[in-house]
Design a protein around this motif. Structure first.
Motif, PDB file in Angstrom:
ATOM      1  N   GLY A 646       0.727  -1.379   0.035  1.00 11.36           N
ATOM      2  CA  GLY A 646      -0.138  -0.080   0.123  1.00 11.36           C
ATOM      3  C   GLY A 646       0.803   1.168  -0.056  1.00 11.36           C
ATOM      4  N   LEU A 647       2.142   1.197  -0.533  1.00 15.54           N
ATOM      5  CA  LEU A 647       2.967   2.288  -0.454  1.00 15.54           C
ATOM      6  C   LEU A 647       3.515   2.573  -2.004  1.00 15.54           C
ATOM      7  N   CYS A 648       3.872   3.666  -2.126  1.00 18.77           N
ATOM      8  CA  CYS A 648       4.654   3.942  -3.411  1.00 18.77           C
ATOM      9  C   CYS A 648       5.822   3.037  -3.655  1.00 18.77           C
ATOM     10  N   ALA A 649       5.689   2.148  -4.793  1.00 17.08           N
ATOM     11  CA  ALA A 649       6.797   1.291  -4.960  1.00 17.08           C
ATOM     12  C   ALA A 649       8.092   1.934  -4.904  1.00 17.08           C
ATOM     13  N   GLU A 650       9.065   1.187  -4.791  1.00 16.38           N
ATOM     14  CA  GLU A 650      10.465   1.835  -4.668  1.00 16.38           C
ATOM     15  C   GLU A 650      10.850   2.462  -5.734  1.00 16.38           C
ATOM     16  N   LEU A 651      11.616   3.472  -5.858  1.00 13.00           N
ATOM     17  CA  LEU A 651      12.113   4.198  -7.017  1.00 13.00           C
ATOM     18  C   LEU A 651      12.516   3.270  -8.143  1.00 13.00           C
ATOM     19  N   PRO A 652      12.152   3.591  -9.514  1.00 12.56           N
ATOM     20  CA  PRO A 652      12.942   2.860 -10.400  1.00 12.56           C
ATOM     21  C   PRO A 652      14.202   3.602 -10.830  1.00 12.56           C
ATOM     22  N   LYS A 653      15.033   2.938 -11.307  1.00 11.78           N
ATOM     23  CA  LYS A 653      16.421   3.549 -11.646  1.00 11.78           C
ATOM     24  C   LYS A 653      16.489   4.321 -12.588  1.00 11.78           C
ATOM     25  N   SER A 654      17.121   5.625 -12.365  1.00 15.25           N
ATOM     26  CA  SER A 654      17.278   6.712 -13.589  1.00 15.25           C
ATOM     27  C   SER A 654      18.265   6.220 -14.536  1.00 15.25           C
ATOM     28  N   PRO A 655      18.289   6.605 -15.677  1.00 13.57           N
ATOM     29  CA  PRO A 655      17.150   7.409 -16.540  1.00 13.57           C
ATOM     30  C   PRO A 655      16.030   6.145 -16.770  1.00 13.57           C
ATOM     31  N   VAL A 656      14.616   6.789 -16.741  1.00 10.84           N
ATOM     32  CA  VAL A 656      13.558   5.826 -17.163  1.00 10.84           C
ATOM     33  C   VAL A 656      13.148   6.143 -18.645  1.00 10.84           C
ATOM     34  N   THR A 657      13.031   5.008 -19.335  1.00 13.65           N
ATOM     35  CA  THR A 657      12.456   5.425 -20.697  1.00 13.65           C
ATOM     36  C   THR A 657      10.938   4.906 -20.796  1.00 13.65           C
ATOM     37  N   SER A 678       9.172  13.813  -3.854  1.00 11.22           N
ATOM     38  CA  SER A 678      10.339  15.021  -3.631  1.00 11.22           C
ATOM     39  C   SER A 678      11.701  14.340  -4.120  1.00 11.22           C
ATOM     40  N   ALA A 679      11.849  12.973  -4.262  1.00  5.31           N
ATOM     41  CA  ALA A 679      12.808  12.443  -4.853  1.00  5.31           C
ATOM     42  C   ALA A 679      12.281  11.607  -6.073  1.00  5.31           C
ATOM     43  N   PHE A 680      12.645  12.629  -7.143  1.00  2.50           N
ATOM     44  CA  PHE A 680      12.078  11.840  -8.638  1.00  2.50           C
ATOM     45  C   PHE A 680      13.037  11.014  -9.459  1.00  2.50           C
ATOM     46  N   PRO A 681      12.400  10.079 -10.066  1.00  3.13           N
ATOM     47  CA  PRO A 681      13.218   9.584 -11.270  1.00  3.13           C
ATOM     48  C   PRO A 681      13.409  10.642 -12.317  1.00  3.13           C
ATOM     49  N   VAL A 682      14.243  10.461 -13.134  1.00  3.22           N
ATOM     50  CA  VAL A 682      14.668  11.206 -14.251  1.00  3.22           C
ATOM     51  C   VAL A 682      14.147  10.157 -15.507  1.00  3.22           C
ATOM     52  N   VAL A 683      13.158  10.789 -16.409  1.00  2.00           N
ATOM     53  CA  VAL A 683      12.869  10.254 -17.608  1.00  2.00           C
ATOM     54  C   VAL A 683      13.638  10.927 -18.894  1.00  2.00           C
ATOM     55  N   GLU A 684      13.351   9.912 -19.889  1.00  2.69           N
ATOM     56  CA  GLU A 684      13.953  10.158 -21.233  1.00  2.69           C
ATOM     57  C   GLU A 684      12.918  10.436 -22.348  1.00  2.69           C
TER      58      GLU A 684
END
Length: 684
Positions: A646-657, A678-684
């Motif tokens: 019931g939590l936001c899943a752990e961060l995907p590793k950046s960069p994310v496609t 407040s800790a964001f993945p970076v997307v391509e």
């Protein structure tokens, strides 16, 4: 960045600037690393020899009258839980309370009363609230009156047959604050008698239980406070005994335990004993503890670290949380360490927690709070989210009856912040450490009284204006802290800019003669900075000056019955009206699973800053009233979802496609976001 260095006053060649006026006034501006602590302030009590002198000395609680948004937070606390907890918490009941019994016997009474009282009383002093002052005096007078013949006091709690002394440690802080406010010398004799009793307790009976063993440093701080006022030599022997029997906070690559409040509260213990030992290794141990917890669990924005109540290896994602108690104690540690080390980096950390993490732990009206708050948090409900978080139970919801430690201890956060905004310096000057609006009245120079009236909406604005009020021209040094994030500060006196060098330093020292009506302006230009958390999936956070920004998520509030959602040992008084103190669940009413799309070679230009009108109620820590917003492009990451806990899943590793279309996102200050990314993945 917090550093451990030899502290010397650095007057670099070519950086002294002088400003002369038609009245013969002369002000010298110098960039310095910190103050020189080779003498003591003449008017405010600092450390007595052989303790190391402080670089900065805390002023008495009534010296500074806060204004602006900080005063508003104190007023909200007064009208909210802090001001009314004595009416609803069973632990503060005056019936069968061990704090009101000379033998320390009673059904109610442990850490809850002093946890609450240390903030409640200071808010009363700061706001000059007669009702709060009277209530605080009731409790403190009874504590003093009920001291036992042998010198011991407080609830007589036994753990495995041994006297538990933890609960007395925060009560000693309440007594110290009361002494500063009232000058009541009974406090000094009371504490002296108690410490003589402590000195007589055998080592194998002393600080043996988990909490007191972890937190002995708080006991030591009170011992040094008293020694600096009375000079009783036995107190130094007691401090050595306390250090010897406290948990070992000097280990190189581990900590004695991983409880978040213990860490926030007690990583400072070696630096405290350093005042007496003068051993560099003790000071280094505090810095090492601070570095260690942040390297392992603190690769997140907001000044704190993850791990929930107790940190666990492998659980270091930004969805891991920290107790509200931990925030308060981290800020308190920072404030002590500014004084002990002269290192302005501790003030930077205090601001980080205060602006970006602490306010979001409460409902905007401070009538409920949550036990745990995380940098990435997209649900705040009553469900059990273990083992995703370490705690089992409804620990994420806003609840007036959250876990009873935070329910009571939260009261000190803003009060201690206000009390440490200004400090005295060894050269009979003043240092502005934590910028805020208000009015200071202090003794400086050769014994003159001066007022400094400040106008600012910092940290939401860049400028701090100060007006000097004095009956005659007076000479004293004034130190203005340069935040770590600011590389081009500027100072103007009466409209004329004072030249400053670009050389490194942490304070602008203004030394010279001040006249009534002098107007000083400090400008701290803010810039967008993108911080990359390489150790946490290459995620990024967005800063503007001291503020960190979060995704603006529409927050849906669902009111609950606090009697049904109260956590375990947080109990009502019989006549408490639960309808006046509801709890809330908060759900995301808009998508949250975005990554930021940043310009590859010029990430700063990916952002647009939008300034808005200052909130009419003086409370900027609410999404709808945020005086600054930032726009940036982003994309949804469909695979980043709510997980099985019931939590936001752990961060995907950046960069994310992602093939999702680009969209414009709004970011708001992290401190006003009850739901946040407040800790964001970076997307391509």
């Amino acid at each position: 960045m917090i550093r451990m260095e030899t502290r010397t006053l650095l007057v670099m060649a070519g950086i002294i600037a002088c400003l002369h006026s038609a009245h013969g006034q002369k002000i010298e501006a110098t960039i310095v690393e910190t103050t020189v602590n080779n003498k003591a302030n003449s008017y405010y009590t600092g450390n007595r020899a052989p303790l190391s002198r402080e670089y900065f000395t805390r002023l008495p609680v009534t010296t500074f009258e806060p204004g602006g948004w900080l005063r508003k937070q104190l007023e909200l606390q007064r009208e909210g839980l802090t001001g009314h907890l004595g009416e609803i918490s069973i632990w503060l009941s005056k019936n069968d309370n061990a704090w009101l019994n000379k033998e320390g016997q009673g059904k109610w009474g442990w850490e809850e009363l002093p946890y609450w009282l240390k903030g409640y009383a200071e808010i009363g002093y700061l706001l000059n609230d007669k009702k709060m002052i009277g209530e605080a005096k009731f409790w403190i007078s009874n504590v003093i009156r009920n001291q036992r013949q042998d010198g011991d006091f407080g609830p007589k709690v036994l753990r495995n047959g041994k006297r538990d002394l933890w609960t007395n440690m925060p009560m000693l802080w309440c007594l110290q604050s009361y002494y500063e406010f009232s000058g009541d010398k009974k406090v000094l004799s009371f504490m002296s008698r108690y410490f003589k009793w402590q000195l007589g307790v055998p080592d194998d009976q002393f600080l043996e239980d988990y909490w007191e063993n972890s937190r002995g440093g708080d006991n030591m701080l009170s011992v040094y406070w008293l020694y600096s006022r009375t000079g009783e030599n036995f107190l130094l022997d007691l401090a050595t005994k306390i250090d010897r029997n406290t948990a070992n906070w000097r280990q190189q690559n581990t900590l004695p335990n991983w409880h978040n409040v213990n860490i926030a509260q007690c990583f400072r213990e070696p630096a405290t004993y350093y005042l007496q030992s003068h051993k560099k290794a003790d000071l280094e141990a505090t810095y090492n503890n601070h570095r260690l917890i942040r390297e392992i669990y603190g690769q997140v924005p907001g000044g704190m670290w993850g791990g929930d109540e107790n940190s666990r290896k492998g659980h270091d994602d930004p969805r891991q949380a920290v107790e509200t108690c931990g925030m308060v104690e981290q800020m308190t540690s920072d404030q002590f360490l500014i004084r002990f080390t002269g290192d302005a980096g501790w003030a930077d950390n205090c601001e980080d927690v205060a602006f970006n993490t602490f306010p979001a732990a409460f409902m905007p009206d401070y009538r409920s709070l949550r036990y745990l708050t995380a940098p990435n948090m997209v649900v705040s409900d009553a469900k059990n989210h273990a083992p995703g978080i370490q705690n089992e139970g409804p620990f994420l919801m806003m609840n007036p009856f959250s876990s009873r430690c935070c329910q009571h201890n939260h009261s000190a956060g803003w009060a201690y912040y206000a009390g440490n905004a200004w400090m005295a310096t060894p050269d009979n000057g003043l240092a502005f450490q934590l910028y805020t609006k208000g009015k200071l009245k202090a003794t400086v120079g050769n014994g003159e009284t001066v007022q400094v009236i400040t106008e600012t909406n910092y940290p939401f604005e860049e400028s701090i204006e100060m007006k000097i009020v004095t009956s005659s021209q007076v000479q004293f040094p004034l130190y203005l802290r340069i935040p770590e994030w600011c590389d081009q500060p500027s100072v103007s006196l009466n409209g004329r800019k004072i030249p400053l060098s670009k050389s490194e330093g942490k304070y602008i020292a203004l030394n010279g003669s001040w006249k009534n009506g002098d107007k000083l302006r400090l400008d701290l230009p803010m810039k967008i900075k993108v911080r990359q958390w390489v150790k946490n999936k290459n995620s990024v956070s967005v800063n503007y000056g001291p503020l960190t920004f979060s995704l603006k998520i529409d927050e849906q509030y669902v009111q609950k019955d606090s009697r049904e959602t109260a956590i375990g040992d947080s109990k009502w008084q019989a006549n408490a009206n639960a309808e006046k103190w509801p709890s809330y669940e908060i759900y995301a009413a808009s998508p949250w699973n975005y990554g930021l799309f940043l310009e590859k070679y010029d990430a700063i230009h990916s952002f647009t800053i939008k300034r808005k009108e200052w909130p009419k109620d003086d409370n900027p820590f609410v999404n709808s009233a945020a005086p600054i917003e930032i726009s940036v492009k982003g994309k949804v990451i469909p695979s980043w979802k709510i997980d099985q806990y019931g939590l936001c899943a752990e961060l995907p590793k950046s960069p994310v496609t992602t093939e999702a279309p680009e969209t414009t996102l709004t970011l708001v200050p992290m401190g006003g976001a009850r739901l946040r990314i407040s800790a964001f993945p970076v997307v391509e």
